[in-house]
Design a protein around this motif. Structure first.
Motif, PDB file in Angstrom:
ATOM      1  N   ALA A   1      70.631  79.586  39.398  1.00 48.81           N
ATOM      2  CA  ALA A   1      71.371  79.208  38.075  1.00 48.81           C
ATOM      3  C   ALA A   1      71.192  79.773  36.928  1.00 48.81           C
ATOM      4  CB  ALA A   1      70.803  77.522  38.092  1.00 48.81           C
ATOM      5  N   ARG A   2      70.033  80.292  36.772  1.00 51.11           N
ATOM      6  CA  ARG A   2      69.808  81.026  35.580  1.00 51.11           C
ATOM      7  C   ARG A   2      70.443  82.532  35.572  1.00 51.11           C
ATOM      8  NH1 ARG A   2      64.621  80.751  31.970  1.00 51.11           N
ATOM      9  NH2 ARG A   2      65.791  82.840  31.591  1.00 51.11           N
ATOM     10  N   ALA A   3      70.507  83.165  37.045  1.00 59.81           N
ATOM     11  CA  ALA A   3      71.129  84.280  37.260  1.00 59.81           C
ATOM     12  C   ALA A   3      72.501  84.096  36.953  1.00 59.81           C
ATOM     13  CB  ALA A   3      70.775  85.001  38.432  1.00 59.81           C
ATOM     14  N   TRP A   4      73.169  83.430  37.446  1.00 64.54           N
ATOM     15  CA  TRP A   4      74.669  83.301  37.288  1.00 64.54           C
ATOM     16  C   TRP A   4      75.125  82.911  35.757  1.00 64.54           C
ATOM     17  CZ3 TRP A   4      77.788  85.891  40.285  1.00 64.54           C
ATOM     18  CH2 TRP A   4      77.398  86.006  41.717  1.00 64.54           C
ATOM     19  N   LEU A   5      74.206  82.450  35.019  1.00 67.30           N
ATOM     20  CA  LEU A   5      74.704  82.492  33.648  1.00 67.30           C
ATOM     21  C   LEU A   5      74.909  83.503  32.904  1.00 67.30           C
ATOM     22  CD1 LEU A   5      71.938  79.597  32.370  1.00 67.30           C
ATOM     23  CD2 LEU A   5      74.456  79.120  32.593  1.00 67.30           C
ATOM     24  N   ARG A   6      74.407  84.566  33.474  1.00 69.72           N
ATOM     25  CA  ARG A   6      74.906  86.021  32.838  1.00 69.72           C
ATOM     26  C   ARG A   6      76.180  86.240  32.911  1.00 69.72           C
ATOM     27  NH1 ARG A   6      70.440  89.154  31.586  1.00 69.72           N
ATOM     28  NH2 ARG A   6      68.750  88.883  32.712  1.00 69.72           N
ATOM     29  N   LEU A   7      76.651  85.714  33.977  1.00 66.45           N
ATOM     30  CA  LEU A   7      78.267  86.008  34.392  1.00 66.45           C
ATOM     31  C   LEU A   7      79.033  85.119  33.457  1.00 66.45           C
ATOM     32  CD1 LEU A   7      80.501  87.511  35.715  1.00 66.45           C
ATOM     33  CD2 LEU A   7      80.426  86.030  37.731  1.00 66.45           C
ATOM     34  N   ALA A   8      78.423  83.750  33.450  1.00 66.46           N
ATOM     35  CA  ALA A   8      79.201  82.490  32.650  1.00 66.46           C
ATOM     36  C   ALA A   8      79.435  83.069  31.364  1.00 66.46           C
ATOM     37  CB  ALA A   8      78.477  81.336  33.055  1.00 66.46           C
ATOM     38  N   ALA A   9      78.321  83.744  30.686  1.00 68.40           N
ATOM     39  CA  ALA A   9      78.396  84.180  29.368  1.00 68.40           C
ATOM     40  C   ALA A   9      79.568  84.754  28.991  1.00 68.40           C
ATOM     41  CB  ALA A   9      77.280  84.752  28.580  1.00 68.40           C
ATOM     42  N   LEU A  10      80.446  85.404  29.841  1.00 65.13           N
ATOM     43  CA  LEU A  10      81.620  86.030  29.457  1.00 65.13           C
ATOM     44  C   LEU A  10      82.959  85.209  29.474  1.00 65.13           C
ATOM     45  CD1 LEU A  10      81.341  88.959  32.243  1.00 65.13           C
ATOM     46  CD2 LEU A  10      80.998  89.279  29.601  1.00 65.13           C
ATOM     47  N   PRO A  11      83.652  85.405  28.577  1.00 63.05           N
ATOM     48  CA  PRO A  11      84.998  84.618  28.461  1.00 63.05           C
ATOM     49  C   PRO A  11      85.669  84.359  29.541  1.00 63.05           C
ATOM     50  CG  PRO A  11      84.946  86.463  26.988  1.00 63.05           C
ATOM     51  CD  PRO A  11      83.705  86.781  27.681  1.00 63.05           C
ATOM     52  N   GLY A  12      86.001  83.207  30.147  1.00 63.57           N
ATOM     53  CA  GLY A  12      86.955  82.917  31.106  1.00 63.57           C
ATOM     54  C   GLY A  12      86.251  83.125  32.777  1.00 63.57           C
ATOM     55  N   ALA A  13      84.615  83.311  32.634  1.00 63.50           N
ATOM     56  CA  ALA A  13      84.213  83.656  33.914  1.00 63.50           C
ATOM     57  C   ALA A  13      83.272  82.298  34.221  1.00 63.50           C
ATOM     58  CB  ALA A  13      83.166  84.817  33.896  1.00 63.50           C
ATOM     59  N   GLU A  14      83.522  81.257  33.557  1.00 61.43           N
ATOM     60  CA  GLU A  14      82.508  80.287  33.900  1.00 61.43           C
ATOM     61  C   GLU A  14      82.754  79.776  35.310  1.00 61.43           C
ATOM     62  OE1 GLU A  14      84.676  80.052  31.169  1.00 61.43           O
ATOM     63  OE2 GLU A  14      83.325  80.746  29.560  1.00 61.43           O
ATOM     64  N   GLY A  15      84.100  79.340  35.630  1.00 55.84           N
ATOM     65  CA  GLY A  15      84.450  78.849  36.838  1.00 55.84           C
ATOM     66  C   GLY A  15      84.058  79.792  38.017  1.00 55.84           C
ATOM     67  N   LEU A  16      84.136  81.005  38.028  1.00 56.75           N
ATOM     68  CA  LEU A  16      83.637  82.020  39.136  1.00 56.75           C
ATOM     69  C   LEU A  16      82.244  81.984  39.103  1.00 56.75           C
ATOM     70  CD1 LEU A  16      84.795  83.796  41.127  1.00 56.75           C
ATOM     71  CD2 LEU A  16      84.603  85.789  39.202  1.00 56.75           C
ATOM     72  N   ALA A  17      81.496  82.016  37.892  1.00 62.85           N
ATOM     73  CA  ALA A  17      80.090  81.917  38.182  1.00 62.85           C
ATOM     74  C   ALA A  17      79.462  80.695  38.761  1.00 62.85           C
ATOM     75  CB  ALA A  17      79.537  82.145  36.612  1.00 62.85           C
ATOM     76  N   ARG A  18      80.115  79.541  38.470  1.00 62.01           N
ATOM     77  CA  ARG A  18      79.840  78.081  38.843  1.00 62.01           C
ATOM     78  C   ARG A  18      79.983  78.160  40.359  1.00 62.01           C
ATOM     79  NH1 ARG A  18      81.626  75.666  34.896  1.00 62.01           N
ATOM     80  NH2 ARG A  18      84.069  75.298  35.863  1.00 62.01           N
ATOM     81  N   CYS A  19      81.166  78.794  40.730  1.00 66.32           N
ATOM     82  CA  CYS A  19      81.400  78.732  42.288  1.00 66.32           C
ATOM     83  C   CYS A  19      80.361  79.538  42.906  1.00 66.32           C
ATOM     84  CB  CYS A  19      82.875  79.551  42.498  1.00 66.32           C
ATOM     85  SG  CYS A  19      83.286  80.127  44.117  1.00 66.32           S
ATOM     86  N   MET A  20      80.289  80.945  42.415  1.00 66.89           N
ATOM     87  CA  MET A  20      79.048  81.626  43.153  1.00 66.89           C
ATOM     88  C   MET A  20      77.724  80.929  43.266  1.00 66.89           C
ATOM     89  SD  MET A  20      80.828  84.029  44.386  1.00 66.89           S
ATOM     90  CE  MET A  20      79.754  85.401  44.822  1.00 66.89           C
TER      91      MET A  20
END
Length: 179
Positions: free
Chosen positions: A88-107
């Motif tokens: 959950a914490r690791a994928w927040l790095r990707l989710a911080a990018l604009p537009g990447a929230e959905g992809l990070a949540r899926c992964m």
């Protein structure tokens, strides 16, 4: 003296405003670049997941195969997960990018619960690609509108000078000769 003070104040204000505009433009360009990188990264993540890789392995493979901000974030996520970090914490790095929230949540969901993420990652990548296409079309429409101003600034005076002025001068000359 008052003019010097006012001039310096205006110059300082103009400098600050231009610096702010440059910073905003740089942020906007970085966001556009990141959004352009997300769709191919999402496709590659989905392909890796379809081949049987886990989310960490997929992030590592895609991070190594691409360049840019998204690839760098994926490499960091993979390294953190490899070292035993919480998904959950690791994928927040990707989710911080604009537009990447959905992809990070899926992964993240795939990494935590083992839910197959191939289909959802593919759908998110297709959605990102469509959004990128819409944004490009909007920029093209805007450029078409912005290009008319210089054209009108050049062609309108030329039309008036070469087309309308001789006709008006001829009419005025003809009216003045009759009087």
């Amino acid at each position: 003296m008052a003019g010097v003070v006012v001039g310096l104040a205006v110059a300082f204000g103009a400098h600050r405003w231009l610096a702010h505009q440059r910073l905003a433009e740089d942020r906007r360009l970085a966001e556009v670049e990141v959004r352009a990188e997300l769709a191919p990264a999402g496709d590659l993540l989905a392909a890796c997941l379809a081949a049987g890789a886990g989310p960490r392995e997929a992030a590592e493979a895609v991070g190594r195969s691409l360049d840019g901000t998204v690839a760098e974030r994926l490499r960091h996520v993979a390294a953190e997960l490899r070292l035993g970090g919480e998904p959950a914490r690791a994928w927040l790095r990707l989710a911080a990018l604009p537009g990447a929230e959905g992809l990070a949540r899926c992964m993240e969901r795939a990494g935590i619960s083992g839910v197959p993420a191939v289909e959802s990652a593919s759908l998110i990548a297709a959605e990102l690609r469509a959004e990128s296409g819409r944004a490009a079309a909007a920029r093209a429409r805007r450029a078409g509108v912005l290009v008319t101003l210089p054209l009108s600034a050049c062609f309108l005076p030329a039309f008036l000078t070469l087309g309308v002025a001789p006709v008006l001068m001829g009419l005025a000359g003809g009216l003045l000769e009759r009087n």
